[in-house]
Design a protein around this motif. Structure first.
Motif, short mmCIF file in Angstrom:
data_model
loop_
_atom_site.label_atom_id
_atom_site.label_comp_id
_atom_site.label_asym_id
_atom_site.label_seq_id
_atom_site.Cartn_x
_atom_site.Cartn_y
_atom_site.Cartn_z
N GLY A 364 0.78 -1.24 0.00
CA GLY A 364 0.00 0.00 0.00
C GLY A 364 0.80 1.28 0.00
O GLY A 364 0.27 2.35 0.31
N VAL A 365 2.09 1.22 -0.33
CA VAL A 365 2.92 2.44 -0.32
C VAL A 365 3.00 3.02 -1.73
O VAL A 365 3.15 2.29 -2.71
CB VAL A 365 4.34 2.14 0.23
CG1 VAL A 365 5.24 3.37 0.12
CG2 VAL A 365 4.26 1.66 1.67
N ASN A 366 2.95 4.35 -1.80
CA ASN A 366 3.02 5.05 -3.08
C ASN A 366 4.49 5.18 -3.50
O ASN A 366 5.24 5.97 -2.93
CB ASN A 366 2.36 6.42 -2.90
CG ASN A 366 2.35 7.21 -4.19
OD1 ASN A 366 2.97 6.82 -5.18
ND2 ASN A 366 1.63 8.31 -4.17
N ALA A 367 4.90 4.38 -4.50
CA ALA A 367 6.28 4.41 -4.98
C ALA A 367 6.24 4.52 -6.50
O ALA A 367 5.60 3.70 -7.15
CB ALA A 367 7.01 3.14 -4.57
N GLU A 368 6.91 5.54 -7.01
CA GLU A 368 6.91 5.72 -8.47
C GLU A 368 8.31 5.55 -9.02
O GLU A 368 9.22 6.32 -8.73
CB GLU A 368 6.40 7.12 -8.83
CG GLU A 368 4.89 7.18 -8.91
CD GLU A 368 4.41 8.58 -9.23
OE1 GLU A 368 4.98 9.20 -10.13
OE2 GLU A 368 3.48 9.02 -8.54
N GLU A 369 8.44 4.49 -9.82
CA GLU A 369 9.74 4.14 -10.37
C GLU A 369 10.04 5.05 -11.56
O GLU A 369 9.15 5.36 -12.35
CB GLU A 369 9.56 2.69 -10.83
CG GLU A 369 10.75 1.93 -11.18
CD GLU A 369 10.33 0.58 -11.77
OE1 GLU A 369 9.21 0.06 -11.48
OE2 GLU A 369 11.13 0.05 -12.55
N THR A 370 11.30 5.48 -11.70
CA THR A 370 11.73 6.18 -12.91
C THR A 370 12.87 5.36 -13.51
O THR A 370 13.27 4.35 -12.95
CB THR A 370 12.24 7.60 -12.59
OG1 THR A 370 13.47 7.48 -11.85
CG2 THR A 370 11.23 8.41 -11.79
N ALA A 371 13.42 5.84 -14.64
CA ALA A 371 14.49 5.07 -15.29
C ALA A 371 15.67 4.87 -14.35
O ALA A 371 16.29 3.80 -14.33
CB ALA A 371 14.94 5.78 -16.55
N ASP A 372 16.00 5.89 -13.55
CA ASP A 372 17.21 5.78 -12.72
C ASP A 372 16.94 6.07 -11.25
O ASP A 372 17.85 6.47 -10.53
CB ASP A 372 18.30 6.72 -13.26
CG ASP A 372 17.92 8.19 -13.08
OD1 ASP A 372 16.72 8.49 -12.88
OD2 ASP A 372 18.83 9.04 -13.13
N GLY A 373 15.73 5.87 -10.82
CA GLY A 373 15.46 6.12 -9.41
C GLY A 373 14.03 5.83 -9.02
O GLY A 373 13.32 5.07 -9.68
N MET A 374 13.60 6.49 -7.95
CA MET A 374 12.25 6.24 -7.45
C MET A 374 11.83 7.41 -6.56
O MET A 374 12.66 8.02 -5.90
CB MET A 374 12.25 4.94 -6.63
CG MET A 374 10.89 4.48 -6.24
SD MET A 374 10.68 2.73 -6.53
CE MET A 374 11.55 2.05 -5.14
N ASP A 375 10.52 7.69 -6.56
CA ASP A 375 9.94 8.61 -5.58
C ASP A 375 9.10 7.76 -4.64
O ASP A 375 8.21 7.03 -5.10
CB ASP A 375 9.01 9.62 -6.27
CG ASP A 375 9.77 10.60 -7.16
OD1 ASP A 375 11.00 10.69 -7.01
OD2 ASP A 375 9.12 11.25 -8.00
N VAL A 376 9.36 7.88 -3.36
CA VAL A 376 8.57 7.13 -2.38
C VAL A 376 7.93 8.13 -1.44
O VAL A 376 8.62 8.97 -0.86
CB VAL A 376 9.46 6.15 -1.57
CG1 VAL A 376 8.63 5.41 -0.53
CG2 VAL A 376 10.16 5.15 -2.49
N THR A 377 6.63 8.01 -1.29
CA THR A 377 5.91 8.94 -0.41
C THR A 377 5.49 8.20 0.86
O THR A 377 4.90 7.13 0.79
CB THR A 377 4.69 9.54 -1.13
OG1 THR A 377 5.17 10.18 -2.31
CG2 THR A 377 3.98 10.55 -0.25
N GLY A 378 5.84 8.80 1.98
CA GLY A 378 5.53 8.17 3.26
C GLY A 378 4.03 8.05 3.48
O GLY A 378 3.27 8.94 3.10
N SER A 379 3.62 6.93 4.05
CA SER A 379 2.19 6.69 4.28
C SER A 379 2.07 5.56 5.30
O SER A 379 3.08 5.04 5.77
CB SER A 379 1.52 6.28 2.98
OG SER A 379 2.02 5.01 2.56
N SER A 380 0.83 5.19 5.57
CA SER A 380 0.69 3.99 6.39
C SER A 380 1.04 2.78 5.52
O SER A 380 0.93 2.82 4.30
CB SER A 380 -0.74 3.89 6.93
OG SER A 380 -1.62 3.92 5.84
N ILE A 381 1.53 1.73 6.17
CA ILE A 381 1.93 0.51 5.46
C ILE A 381 0.91 -0.56 5.84
O ILE A 381 0.60 -0.74 7.02
CB ILE A 381 3.36 0.09 5.88
CG1 ILE A 381 4.37 1.21 5.54
CG2 ILE A 381 3.77 -1.23 5.23
CD1 ILE A 381 5.81 0.94 5.99
N SER A 382 0.39 -1.24 4.83
CA SER A 382 -0.60 -2.29 5.13
C SER A 382 0.13 -3.64 5.18
O SER A 382 1.28 -3.75 4.78
CB SER A 382 -1.68 -2.31 4.06
OG SER A 382 -1.11 -2.76 2.84
#
Ligand code: S3P
Length: 438
Positions: A364-382
């Motif tokens: 349930g975590v919002n993680a957006e992969e890019t070609a050379d990295g990732m954006d991870v947004t803190g949230s509750s974890i299910s």
């Protein structure tokens, strides 16, 4: 037996506390075995990591005639036979899951007067090997790969020549392969790099009497050959990359300060510490000392409110093995953590950007992969079920994520945890993580 474990289940617990002694460093254990084998006379290695990866190196050296006596859990005496003492292996050399073993050994074997074939498990057979083959060929070695991947076939050459080589990727494995081959070449073999990479090979070679030169300015390292290595007692500090899982566990779920003892804090390895501190982490160092030419300390980790940051590019290479657990820290932070310039993560034991994005989505975590990295947004974890894809660091990172999860996290394909941290489950339990393995 740890190697039969295939699944972790982590259920919510009160958090972590206590003291953990961190087991030996994987990178340094490989190098200690290899360099001790090339030295003249016996070297005693203490703090050796008896993980599957380092045992693959140990077996390969034995197959090539090196006597290695194991005494106790973490001690090995290697009877070094000198630079020219290795014997032809009767069969292919199998390096299991270990990229470090295969790449460093490719450098060393390029200089031998016998042929060798280097193979590994399904994951290793998919990993890029031209990155070592290219510079070794420039040195005059006969090195063949299949579509750039293993098996690596090496046949004897007329001799190696010293080169100057600019590393196209910031890789300590490639640097070390070139330096090991350079031990056999006449004159100075030199590598330069755009970023800092771990320098354990240089430190250990210098400690064994080799003429090693290095400069921070262009991240260069060189050896002067032909070299002679003096046997000596080698101390392996605890692995910062193993400590990393408990550093993050202590930050996101510490009930009281978590103490990690005997952690290697070589400046080329602790990018994660700098990144986490920028995120608001309190991690103190105590009892700083030198152990066999490597800086070591105890770490005291305090529960901290983390905030998302843009990870500075300068710390990427020195945190390269820690991104799976950094992404878990990011999932527990306020805001978004942004990583770029980390495309090397796609060439590890798994594609760690894709694997971690999938694992975080599964809980349930919002993680957006890019070609050379990732954006991870803190949230509750299910709770949820994640596949480690047989990658030890993803398995351990997602087990730690279970500390902040609302329900059970089940992690599949966890056997390879034994490559780097055979005692992980016991250590996690002792710290208070409610983890079972079957
Ligand atoms: C290692 C170097 C790093 C690291 C690996 C161990 C080493 O790989 O990811 O786990 O021991 O030299 P690269 O050299 O490919 O960056």
């Amino acid at each position: 037996m740890i190697s039969s474990l295939s699944r972790f289940r982590v259920i919510p617990s009160a958090g972590v506390a206590g003291t953990i002694v961190i087991p030996g460093d994987k990178s340094i254990s490989h190098r200690a075995l290899m360099l001790a084998a090339l030295a003249e006379g016996p070297s005693r290695i203490t703090g050796f990591l008896r993980g599957d990866d380092c045992l693959a190196t140990l077996t390969a050296l034995r197959v090539m005639g090196v006597v290695c006596e194991e005494s106790g859990r973490d001690e090995v005496v290697v009877k070094g036979m000198g630079l020219r003492g290795l014997k032809a292996p009767a069969n292919d050399l199998d390096f299991g899951n270990s990229g470090t073993a295969m790449r460093l050994m490719a450098g060393l074997l390029s200089a031998q007067s016998f042929p060798s074939t280097l193979v590994g498990d399904a994951s290793l057979m998919q990993r890029p090997m031209e990155r070592v083959a290219v510079p070794l060929r420039l040195m005059g070695a006969n090195v063949a790969t299949v579509d750039g991947k293993p098996p690596i076939k090496i046949t004897p050459s007329a001799g190696l020549r010293a080169i100057e080589y600019e590393l196209p990727v910031a890789s300590a494995q490639v640097k070390s392969a070139v330096l090991l081959a350079g031990l056999y070449a006449q004159g100075e073999t030199r590598t330069t790099c755009s970023a800092v990479t771990r320098d354990h090979t240089e430190r250990m070679l210098a400690g064994m009497g080799v003429d090693v030169r290095s400069s921070q300015r262009d991240h260069s390292a060189s050896v002067v050959g032909p070299a002679r290595l003096t046997a000596r007692n080698l101390i392996v500090p605890g692995d910062f990359s193993s400590a990393a899982f408990f550093i993050v566990a202590g930050l996101i779920a510490g009930q009281s300060p978590l103490k990690l003892l005997n952690v290697g804090v070589n400046p080329t390895r602790i990018g994660l510490l700098h990144i986490l501190r920028q995120m608001g982490a309190r991690i103190d160092m105590a009892n700083e000392r030198d152990a066999g030419g490597e800086p070591v300390a105890d770490l005291i980790v305090y529960r901290s409110e983390l905030r998302g940051i843009e990870v500075p590019a300068e710390h990427v290479a020195s945190a390269i093995d820690e991104f799976p657990i950094l992404f878990v820290a990011a999932a527990s932070a306020m805001g978004t953590t942004r990583v770029r310039g980390a495309s090397e993560l796609r060439h590890k034991e798994s594609d760690r950007l894709a694997a971690m994005a999938a694992a975080l989505h599964a809980v349930g975590v919002n993680a957006e992969e890019t070609a050379d990295g990732m954006d991870v947004t803190g949230s509750s974890i299910s709770g949820g079920r994640v596949d480690s894809l047989g990658d030890h660091r993803i398995a351990m990172a997602m087990a730690v994520a279970g500390l902040r999860a609302a329900g059970e996290i089940e992690v599949l394909n966890t056997e390879p945890v034994a490559t780097s941290f055979p005692g992980f489950v016991a250590a996690a339990r002792s710290a208070g993580i409610d983890i079972s393995a079957d």
